[in-house]
Every structure is written in C-alpha cells, then in structure tokens.
Design an enzyme around this catalytic site. Sequence first.
Site, PDB file in Angstrom:
ATOM      1  CD  GLU A 119      -3.241   0.422   0.554  1.00 12.55           C
ATOM      2  OE1 GLU A 119      -2.838   1.357  -0.176  1.00 12.55           O
ATOM      3  OE2 GLU A 119      -4.439   0.259   0.831  1.00 12.55           O
ATOM      4  CG  ASP A 120      -0.912   4.813  -1.554  1.00  9.92           C
ATOM      5  OD1 ASP A 120      -1.631   4.158  -0.765  1.00  9.92           O
ATOM      6  OD2 ASP A 120      -1.383   5.654  -2.346  1.00  9.92           O
ATOM      7  CG  ASP A 123      -5.978   8.668   5.607  1.00  8.31           C
ATOM      8  OD1 ASP A 123      -5.418   9.265   6.536  1.00  8.31           O
ATOM      9  OD2 ASP A 123      -6.901   9.164   4.953  1.00  8.31           O
ATOM     10  CG  PHE A 172      -3.917  15.108   1.099  1.00  8.87           C
ATOM     11  CD1 PHE A 172      -4.826  14.093   1.306  1.00  8.87           C
ATOM     12  CD2 PHE A 172      -3.420  15.298  -0.187  1.00  8.87           C
ATOM     13  CE1 PHE A 172      -5.249  13.281   0.269  1.00  8.87           C
ATOM     14  CE2 PHE A 172      -3.825  14.494  -1.239  1.00  8.87           C
ATOM     15  CZ  PHE A 172      -4.744  13.485  -1.009  1.00  8.87           C
ATOM     16  NE  ARG A 185      -1.709   8.295  -9.573  1.00 11.13           N
ATOM     17  CZ  ARG A 185      -2.481   7.907  -8.555  1.00 11.13           C
ATOM     18  NH1 ARG A 185      -1.935   7.551  -7.423  1.00 11.13           N
ATOM     19  NH2 ARG A 185      -3.794   7.869  -8.681  1.00 11.13           N
TER      20      ARG A 185
HETATM   21  P1  IMP Z   1      -7.816   4.727   3.776  1.00  7.23           P
HETATM   22  O1  IMP Z   1      -8.818   3.764   3.297  1.00  7.23           O
HETATM   23  O2  IMP Z   1      -8.453   5.950   4.409  1.00  7.23           O
HETATM   24  O3  IMP Z   1      -6.755   4.129   4.686  1.00  7.23           O
HETATM   25  O4  IMP Z   1      -7.106   5.351   2.520  1.00  7.23           O
HETATM   26  C1  IMP Z   1      -6.242   4.666   1.760  1.00  7.23           C
HETATM   27  C2  IMP Z   1      -6.040   5.323   0.421  1.00  7.23           C
HETATM   28  O5  IMP Z   1      -6.421   6.701   0.420  1.00  7.23           O
HETATM   29  C3  IMP Z   1      -4.577   5.305   0.073  1.00  7.23           C
HETATM   30  O6  IMP Z   1      -4.215   4.111  -0.558  1.00  7.23           O
HETATM   31  C4  IMP Z   1      -4.448   6.536  -0.788  1.00  7.23           C
HETATM   32  O7  IMP Z   1      -4.734   6.227  -2.145  1.00  7.23           O
HETATM   33  C5  IMP Z   1      -5.492   7.487  -0.268  1.00  7.23           C
HETATM   34  N1  IMP Z   1      -4.898   8.470   0.663  1.00  7.23           N
HETATM   35  C6  IMP Z   1      -5.028   8.539   1.997  1.00  7.23           C
HETATM   36  N2  IMP Z   1      -4.316   9.544   2.522  1.00  7.23           N
HETATM   37  C7  IMP Z   1      -3.698  10.142   1.474  1.00  7.23           C
HETATM   38  C8  IMP Z   1      -2.784  11.252   1.354  1.00  7.23           C
HETATM   39  O8  IMP Z   1      -2.355  11.911   2.324  1.00  7.23           O
HETATM   40  N3  IMP Z   1      -2.385  11.549   0.094  1.00  7.23           N
HETATM   41  C9  IMP Z   1      -2.783  10.855  -1.008  1.00  7.23           C
HETATM   42  N4  IMP Z   1      -3.616   9.810  -0.942  1.00  7.23           N
HETATM   43  C10 IMP Z   1      -4.075   9.460   0.290  1.00  7.23           C
HETATM   44 MG    MG Z   2      -5.142   7.913  -4.292  1.00 12.00          MG
END
Ligand code: IMP
Ligand code: MG
Length: 199
Positions: A119-120, A123, A172, A185
Amino acid sequence: MPRGCARVAGPQERGTFMPTGQKDKPLKVLIRRSAIEERVLEVARAITRDFKGQRVHLIGVLKGACIFLSDLVREIDLETSIDFIAVSSYGKGKESSGQVRVLKDLDSSIEGLNVILVEDILDTGLTLSYLLRVLQQRKPKVLRVAALLDKPSRRVNNVQGDYVGFTIPNEFVVGYGLDYAERYRNLKDVCILNVPPPP
Ligand code: IMP
Ligand code: MG
C-alpha cells in the site's frame, strides 16, 4: 530541491516549491528521496530476512503503490512474483468516500502463497481492512502488509502494517506514487500539499 521543480522559497528541501508544469499548488517536502531510498532498502531487507528461502507474492494496490512496489521488489533478495489490485476509496479529492470497490481484481490465485499487500499509505484503514477481508478469503499461506506511509492518527479501523516505511502526521501528502486528483505521482519526494505560499 527536487529535480524538475522550480524553487519558490526557503532553504533546500525544507522550503515550498512548485513542481514544473503544475504551478497552482505549493508543496513542501516531508520525506526526501534519499530517506525514502534508504527506508525502502530496510523494508526489503526485513522481508528478505522474514521469508528466507521462500517465495513472496507482492500485491500492489493501484495506483498509489506502484512506485513503492517497483522499488521494493528490486531490493528483495528472494523468489518473487507480483500482481495488482485496484480499488476506489477516494474520489478525485482528499476526502474518503468511505466506500471501497474493486475496480481491477488480481490476475491469479493467491491460495497457499506468502502474500505481501503493498500500500502507499494507511490512512483511515478502511481500504486495508476491506482488502484484508477479501484476500484472506482466498486462502493465502501468509498475508502481510507493507505500507510506505502510515497516518495512525486518522485510523478508524484497528488495522496496521507489518512493514511500515514512515509514520507521518495528519497531513495530505503527494508524490512517490501518491496523488491529488491523479496529479503529482511523479514527484520523487513525498510532499505536503496545500502549504500556504510564503508572503
Ligand atoms: P484509507 O482507506 O483511508 O486508509 O485510505 C487509503 C487510500 O487513500 C490510500 O491508498 C491513498 O490512495 C489514499 N490516501 C489517503 N491519505 C492520502 C494522502 O495523504 N495523500 C494521497 N492519498 C491518500
Ligand atoms: Mg489515491
């Protein structure tokens, strides 16, 4: 200052800058490319150690994880294979839709494999907990999570990464695969978006 970027203000690597060709939003470097490179190597070494003598199957979560996965897999000194899955959890902006949907599924079965979901960023954890549920049903031998970034303060689900690159504050961020509305990206550093421009 990152290559391909015009300096706006501040000392190198700590000031804000405008990426060339994307002039409307100032960015601030949070994690320099050299630190990312070092940490990716450490994560790869940990994986190599933990799975010594075995094959690992990396699954990248598109699109954000593609650059992290590309760098990571080349530093893993084991037999490897890769696949990708695409989900939608965010729209075009910065807020989570709260809904996770598979847009592109895996190409092949993961039954009996040592799977590392790449995963990147973790969050809220909504995407990860959904993916873990879906992948666990497919009976991998082992299912682990590698995430470049972790924003634990945002978590609504009790999930965590097994291999985490950097824990970051609630900002962010973009770059090194992470986007805002599909942009940024290609930045080599991880940068904070929306820093007010200097006076
Ligand atoms: P989650 O489901 O809220 O944990 O979000 C996961 C996905 O949201 C990540 O794989 C990202 O694609 C996107 N995301 C969450 N935070 C950020 C951020 O700070 N910058 C860019 N993308 C984010
Ligand atoms: Mg994204």
